[in-house]
Write a protein that holds these residues in place. Structure first.
Motif, mmCIF file in Angstrom:
data_model
loop_
_atom_site.group_PDB
_atom_site.id
_atom_site.type_symbol
_atom_site.label_atom_id
_atom_site.label_comp_id
_atom_site.label_asym_id
_atom_site.label_seq_id
_atom_site.Cartn_x
_atom_site.Cartn_y
_atom_site.Cartn_z
ATOM 1 N N LYS A 127 0.828 -1.217 0.000
ATOM 2 C CA LYS A 127 0.000 0.000 0.000
ATOM 3 C C LYS A 127 0.857 1.261 0.000
ATOM 4 O O LYS A 127 0.469 2.289 -0.560
ATOM 5 C CB LYS A 127 -0.910 0.000 1.227
ATOM 6 C CG LYS A 127 -1.978 -1.079 1.217
ATOM 7 C CD LYS A 127 -2.809 -1.036 2.487
ATOM 8 C CE LYS A 127 -3.850 -2.143 2.498
ATOM 9 N NZ LYS A 127 -4.648 -2.144 3.766
ATOM 10 N N GLN A 128 2.015 1.176 0.620
ATOM 11 C CA GLN A 128 2.868 2.346 0.834
ATOM 12 C C GLN A 128 3.656 2.744 -0.405
ATOM 13 O O GLN A 128 3.880 3.932 -0.656
ATOM 14 C CB GLN A 128 3.844 2.048 1.979
ATOM 15 C CG GLN A 128 4.694 3.227 2.409
ATOM 16 C CD GLN A 128 4.038 4.009 3.534
ATOM 17 O OE1 GLN A 128 3.035 3.567 4.074
ATOM 18 N NE2 GLN A 128 4.599 5.148 3.865
ATOM 19 N N LEU A 129 4.106 1.765 -1.197
ATOM 20 C CA LEU A 129 5.038 2.037 -2.291
ATOM 21 C C LEU A 129 4.355 2.002 -3.659
ATOM 22 O O LEU A 129 3.375 1.271 -3.852
ATOM 23 C CB LEU A 129 6.171 1.007 -2.284
ATOM 24 C CG LEU A 129 6.960 0.835 -0.984
ATOM 25 C CD1 LEU A 129 8.088 -0.167 -1.203
ATOM 26 C CD2 LEU A 129 7.502 2.160 -0.472
ATOM 27 N N ASN A 130 4.914 2.783 -4.599
ATOM 28 C CA ASN A 130 4.447 2.669 -5.976
ATOM 29 C C ASN A 130 5.158 1.493 -6.643
ATOM 30 O O ASN A 130 6.025 0.849 -6.035
ATOM 31 C CB ASN A 130 4.654 3.975 -6.747
ATOM 32 C CG ASN A 130 6.121 4.365 -6.856
ATOM 33 O OD1 ASN A 130 7.006 3.516 -6.982
ATOM 34 N ND2 ASN A 130 6.404 5.664 -6.819
ATOM 35 N N LYS A 131 4.864 1.231 -7.907
ATOM 36 C CA LYS A 131 5.389 0.036 -8.571
ATOM 37 C C LYS A 131 6.910 0.055 -8.680
ATOM 38 O O LYS A 131 7.573 -0.957 -8.457
ATOM 39 C CB LYS A 131 4.762 -0.109 -9.952
ATOM 40 C CG LYS A 131 5.162 -1.403 -10.650
ATOM 41 C CD LYS A 131 4.423 -1.596 -11.962
ATOM 42 C CE LYS A 131 4.824 -2.917 -12.620
ATOM 43 N NZ LYS A 131 4.083 -3.141 -13.899
ATOM 44 N N GLY A 221 18.304 -0.580 -12.453
ATOM 45 C CA GLY A 221 18.850 0.578 -13.135
ATOM 46 C C GLY A 221 18.344 1.895 -12.579
ATOM 47 O O GLY A 221 18.598 2.956 -13.141
ATOM 48 N N GLN A 222 17.638 1.820 -11.440
ATOM 49 C CA GLN A 222 17.039 3.017 -10.835
ATOM 50 C C GLN A 222 17.306 3.046 -9.326
ATOM 51 O O GLN A 222 16.416 2.750 -8.524
ATOM 52 C CB GLN A 222 15.518 3.033 -11.075
ATOM 53 C CG GLN A 222 15.100 3.148 -12.523
ATOM 54 C CD GLN A 222 15.401 4.529 -13.086
ATOM 55 O OE1 GLN A 222 15.456 5.519 -12.364
ATOM 56 N NE2 GLN A 222 15.601 4.597 -14.397
ATOM 57 N N ILE A 227 16.054 4.373 -2.914
ATOM 58 C CA ILE A 227 16.215 5.472 -1.956
ATOM 59 C C ILE A 227 14.858 5.940 -1.455
ATOM 60 O O ILE A 227 14.642 6.087 -0.245
ATOM 61 C CB ILE A 227 16.982 6.647 -2.603
ATOM 62 C CG1 ILE A 227 18.444 6.256 -2.868
ATOM 63 C CG2 ILE A 227 16.926 7.879 -1.700
ATOM 64 C CD1 ILE A 227 19.225 7.298 -3.644
ATOM 65 N N LEU A 228 13.924 6.156 -2.376
ATOM 66 C CA LEU A 228 12.576 6.607 -1.989
ATOM 67 C C LEU A 228 11.868 5.550 -1.146
ATOM 68 O O LEU A 228 11.180 5.876 -0.179
ATOM 69 C CB LEU A 228 11.760 6.922 -3.245
ATOM 70 C CG LEU A 228 12.202 8.152 -4.043
ATOM 71 C CD1 LEU A 228 11.434 8.238 -5.354
ATOM 72 C CD2 LEU A 228 11.994 9.416 -3.222
ATOM 73 N N ALA A 229 12.056 4.276 -1.519
ATOM 74 C CA ALA A 229 11.431 3.195 -0.761
ATOM 75 C C ALA A 229 11.966 3.140 0.665
ATOM 76 O O ALA A 229 11.199 3.006 1.636
ATOM 77 C CB ALA A 229 11.663 1.858 -1.463
ATOM 78 N N LEU A 230 13.276 3.258 0.826
ATOM 79 C CA LEU A 230 13.884 3.235 2.164
ATOM 80 C C LEU A 230 13.386 4.402 3.010
ATOM 81 O O LEU A 230 13.098 4.238 4.208
ATOM 82 C CB LEU A 230 15.407 3.280 2.046
ATOM 83 C CG LEU A 230 16.088 2.052 1.433
ATOM 84 C CD1 LEU A 230 17.579 2.298 1.265
ATOM 85 C CD2 LEU A 230 15.842 0.800 2.270
ATOM 86 N N LEU A 231 13.269 5.567 2.400
ATOM 87 C CA LEU A 231 12.784 6.742 3.128
ATOM 88 C C LEU A 231 11.332 6.564 3.544
ATOM 89 O O LEU A 231 10.949 6.911 4.675
ATOM 90 C CB LEU A 231 12.943 7.997 2.266
ATOM 91 C CG LEU A 231 14.376 8.492 2.055
ATOM 92 C CD1 LEU A 231 14.410 9.607 1.012
ATOM 93 C CD2 LEU A 231 14.981 8.978 3.370
#
Length: 289
Positions: A127-131, A221-222, A227-231
């Motif tokens: 629910k928290q993360l985008n694809k 490759g991203q 980084i965004l997921a960890l934050l």
């Protein structure tokens, strides 16, 4: 892909040195016990059986303790699609996929080898993360499988487990033979070996997390997505009820980010590097890419 996967020599050297110091410590441990005449054959057998069972049944034990449920391709088509694509890039067999009904956004991988592996995510994480962010987290977990981290850490912990048993065993034995100075020396050596190996294994575990982060960056490759997921995950941890975090702390070695209640000693001796250090490493990889 293989060339890129093995490119980080600095990380490889740090992991190699940690394993070297562990091996040297264990050899010195065996030498001292031999000189003191302490027989550790029963303890070696006991530790071997225990660690073999832990290694052999790790996937089942972890799934049972977390309540993770294996899901089919029909039940979770997006998860299966992402994992299938990443496995092709990583050149590993596709693992089983599981979902944990938990309020803690997290993910983990387990299994004694790539053929017995399981990758699990929590409902809160989905629910928290985008694809893109979810893909980065799954790539991190698949990197643990490709890097054989369960096997590496099990081997690294073998003599540490023996030292732990000796600490307990020699107290009992020494209580019946208090005049034996050799027993006391062996007990002190066992305590030192256990403490030092504990710290070295924690350091090795942190290096393995850096390696898995790097694997995720290469597979997707991203690096920015991880980084965004960890934050997002670390930020959400502060909102999770303390009781839920305490219940999950026993699984921290497996999670992509430890579930810490803020009152645990695991916050001081974590199996994972600080988020800031992980992000810094990922940003360097992103600049190179």
């Amino acid at each position: 892909m293989k060339k890129e996967w093995e490119k980080d020599r600095g990380l490889f050297i740090r992991m190699f040195l940690t394993m070297f110091f562990l091996a040297a410590l264990y050899l010195a441990f065996i030498a001292v016990l031999s000189v003191l005449g302490v027989s550790i054959i029963p303890l070696v057998f006991m530790a071997g059986v225990m660690l073999f069972a832990q290694y052999y049944f790790s996937d089942r034990l972890v799934l049972m303790s977390t309540g993770a449920q294996i899901v089919s391709e029909e039940e979770a088509p997006e998860l299966h699609e992402i994992v299938s694509r990443l496995c092709i890039n990583a050149d590993i067999p596709k693992p089983k996929i599981a979902i944990v009904q938990s309020s803690i956004p997290n993910a983990f991988a387990t299994g004694r080898n790539s053929k017995r592996a399981v990758v699990a995510v929590t409902a809160a994480l989905m629910k928290q993360l985008n694809k893109g962010e979810l893909e980065a987290v799954l790539a991190h977990e698949l990197s643990h499988i490709k890097n054989k981290d369960v096997l590496v850490l099990t081997i690294a912990g073998f003599f540490s487990t023996i030292a732990f048993f000796l600490v307990r065993y020699l107290i009992f034995f020494g209580g019946r033979d208090r005049n034996s100075g050799g027993i006391m020396i062996a007990w002190i050596v066992s305590v030192i070996v256990w403490l030092l190996s504990f710290l070295l294994i924690r350091a090795l575990s942190r290096y393995r997390e850096f390696a898995a982060d790097r694997g995720s960056a290469i597979l997707t490759g991203q690096p920015s997505n991880l980084i965004l997921a960890l934050l997002k995950i670390s930020g959400r941890m502060e909102q999770v009820p303390k009781d839920d975090l305490r219940k999950a702390e026993g699984m921290n070695a497996f999670y992509i980010i430890p579930a810490l209640s803020g009152e645990s000693i695991l916050g001081l001796l974590s199996t994972h590097p600080p988020i800031e250090k992980r992000i810094e490493a990922l940003e360097k990889i992103e600049q190179r890419l």
